[in-house]
Design a protein around this motif. Sequence first.
Motif, short mmCIF file in Angstrom:
data_model
loop_
_atom_site.label_atom_id
_atom_site.label_comp_id
_atom_site.label_asym_id
_atom_site.label_seq_id
_atom_site.Cartn_x
_atom_site.Cartn_y
_atom_site.Cartn_z
N CYS A 196 0.83 -1.21 0.00
CA CYS A 196 0.00 0.00 0.00
C CYS A 196 0.87 1.26 0.00
O CYS A 196 0.52 2.27 -0.63
CB CYS A 196 -0.93 -0.01 1.21
SG CYS A 196 -2.25 -1.25 1.13
N LYS A 197 1.99 1.21 0.69
CA LYS A 197 2.93 2.33 0.71
C LYS A 197 3.46 2.61 -0.70
O LYS A 197 3.59 3.77 -1.12
CB LYS A 197 4.08 1.99 1.66
CG LYS A 197 5.01 3.13 2.01
CD LYS A 197 6.05 2.63 3.00
CE LYS A 197 6.99 3.74 3.42
NZ LYS A 197 6.33 4.72 4.30
N LYS A 200 0.95 4.46 -2.97
CA LYS A 200 1.01 5.92 -2.76
C LYS A 200 2.17 6.52 -3.55
O LYS A 200 2.04 7.58 -4.15
CB LYS A 200 1.17 6.23 -1.27
CG LYS A 200 -0.07 5.98 -0.43
CD LYS A 200 0.15 6.34 1.02
CE LYS A 200 0.35 7.81 1.24
NZ LYS A 200 0.46 8.17 2.68
N ASN A 352 -5.67 1.11 -7.28
CA ASN A 352 -5.67 2.30 -6.43
C ASN A 352 -6.04 1.93 -5.00
O ASN A 352 -6.77 0.96 -4.75
CB ASN A 352 -6.69 3.32 -6.94
CG ASN A 352 -6.30 3.89 -8.28
OD1 ASN A 352 -5.32 4.62 -8.39
ND2 ASN A 352 -7.07 3.56 -9.30
N LEU A 353 -5.55 2.71 -4.04
CA LEU A 353 -5.95 2.50 -2.66
C LEU A 353 -7.42 2.86 -2.47
O LEU A 353 -7.90 3.86 -3.01
CB LEU A 353 -5.10 3.36 -1.72
CG LEU A 353 -3.63 2.98 -1.56
CD1 LEU A 353 -2.92 4.01 -0.70
CD2 LEU A 353 -3.48 1.59 -0.96
N THR A 354 -8.12 2.05 -1.71
CA THR A 354 -9.51 2.36 -1.34
C THR A 354 -9.49 3.28 -0.11
O THR A 354 -8.42 3.58 0.44
CB THR A 354 -10.26 1.07 -0.99
OG1 THR A 354 -9.60 0.46 0.14
CG2 THR A 354 -10.28 0.09 -2.17
N LYS A 355 -10.65 3.65 0.35
CA LYS A 355 -10.74 4.43 1.59
C LYS A 355 -10.12 3.66 2.75
O LYS A 355 -9.37 4.23 3.56
CB LYS A 355 -12.22 4.73 1.89
CG LYS A 355 -12.44 5.50 3.18
CD LYS A 355 -13.92 5.73 3.44
CE LYS A 355 -14.15 6.45 4.76
NZ LYS A 355 -15.60 6.63 5.02
N TYR A 358 -6.22 3.62 2.28
CA TYR A 358 -5.57 4.89 2.66
C TYR A 358 -5.47 5.02 4.18
O TYR A 358 -4.43 5.39 4.73
CB TYR A 358 -6.35 6.08 2.10
CG TYR A 358 -5.88 6.51 0.74
CD1 TYR A 358 -4.62 7.07 0.54
CD2 TYR A 358 -6.72 6.38 -0.38
CE1 TYR A 358 -4.19 7.48 -0.71
CE2 TYR A 358 -6.30 6.78 -1.64
CZ TYR A 358 -5.03 7.33 -1.80
OH TYR A 358 -4.61 7.72 -3.05
N LYS A 359 -6.56 4.71 4.86
CA LYS A 359 -6.57 4.80 6.32
C LYS A 359 -5.55 3.85 6.92
O LYS A 359 -4.81 4.19 7.84
CB LYS A 359 -7.98 4.48 6.83
CG LYS A 359 -8.13 4.52 8.36
CD LYS A 359 -8.02 5.93 8.91
CE LYS A 359 -8.35 5.96 10.38
NZ LYS A 359 -8.11 7.30 10.98
N ASP A 362 -1.87 5.09 6.12
CA ASP A 362 -1.58 6.33 6.83
C ASP A 362 -1.31 6.06 8.31
O ASP A 362 -0.41 6.66 8.91
CB ASP A 362 -2.73 7.32 6.68
CG ASP A 362 -2.79 7.95 5.30
OD1 ASP A 362 -1.82 7.79 4.54
OD2 ASP A 362 -3.82 8.57 4.96
#
Length: 502
Positions: A196-197, A200, A352-355, A358-359, A362
């Motif tokens: 996931c990193k 981004k 793409n990252l989903t909601k 991203y959470k 992060d």
Amino acid sequence: MSHDLYATWACAEIASIIRNNQPTYFTNSGYPTGWTVGSGREGGRLWPLADGVISSYHSSVTDDLHIAVEFKRTNEGLHGTLTALGQSLAYLHKGYHASIIVIPEKYTSHSSPANHIKDVLDLTANTMPVGVYGYKEPDLTKLNPFENQITCYRQPQLSLSPLVTGASVGSRPKSSTLWAHVREGMSYPDVFYKYCKEVKFVTSYPSNRNFQLLPELIAAVNRIMPTADPIKFLSYTKDDSILDRTWLHVWFNYYFHKNLRPIFTKDPHTGLYAVNAKASLIKQNKSEFANFLSGRKDSLKEKIVEKLNKGSLTEDEAWEEYVRTVRNQAHSYREVIDSGLYHLNLIDSEGNLTKVGYKFVDEADKESSVYSNTAIQILRGAALVYGNFSAFLHYVYQLSEEVFSEEAMYFASMNRKNGTIKFDNVGFKAYLYEKMKDDLSLILTSSIRSPGNPRNAFQAEIPFLKYLGLIDEGTPFRLGTGLLINWPVVQESIEYMNANNL
């Protein structure tokens, strides 16, 4: 309870209904009996995506039959039944052999919606293999929550050929397990974070590619496939999609990283080769990095070095064997990791990252660790809610209660040397697997297409749940109990997802 969990229960129950009433479903196929029926989830990512998939195979039939299941909750409203109608036809266009609509028995504004949808289909699409089922609220205390709670209003007739036969290979329906696809030795929480990193990063710097390969690697790739880009060859990537660019960075930054790439070191005095045993940069737990390409007698580097020292392989041949295997490994790891991330709803179908994704990343970034309290909580919640591991734990718990209420010492074995009693976890897992496969229609297997040694039951799922803290990390099995499920953590994780609208 989530939509996905209800859909899983309903899909499993309808699979059992079909399995137990085969002549009424499979007559048009020419083989009215002899089918093995199991439930799962859609394995691909191409829209439209079914809520569940019921698959069947027969020893006399080349291809499996796939039925798409569309499930609607009461809170989706009466208009959801019409949405389901359109989706059911779209699944036939996608290449499914049949589709099934599963809707509530009644709404406050309609007393018999299933009958209404049946009448619409009979009038406008009479020959279409679309089934309609109505359900009452499930009994959550039962092993099969929808047992005797689902009624068939329109039965789909199954034939060997789908209505659409010209679908491309990539768009054909695929079936996967009901819970997210994970694999032992690959599906570590740390790789989900680092993947996931990298999403981004590549979405912020789309053209960045700065990997330095050893001349021996480049030369070996050129000998095998002269027209290939060595970077893409070794990472099993082909284009500049988000999925490919992300995997390229994950592969070269964390798996096939700079210090790991050399196969060996060579003693200048003796001429003997030694394994370059650098580990990956993916943590298999909070402190240890996972081995990759080395670390065991049968690992790639160990085998190559042994051949080199015996003189049965030249260095050029060694590098060629190496790059072929690295490429194959890149493909295998990628299939497991990005499909797992998709099933956990951390990335979407395009990468793409989903909601939720991203959470998750992060929160992990705040402490540069997936094991920070909030990050691991999100990953646990994603596994339970989107990865359907809540269903897996439900079935494990209910089956365990069933067997141990009859005899608390089931799966107990005695050590004859010292008289101690221990739990036979291998036998217990095999029991769970057979019950899920044979009694609950949760697992579809085909011995015809699965030759060789079978994988041990749940050898990937249980370690994955241990990584997440959803089952006991030390001794996950206990006499009279079975699998030690951490129910407070399960409940807390689901509540976190609901409270944060994830």
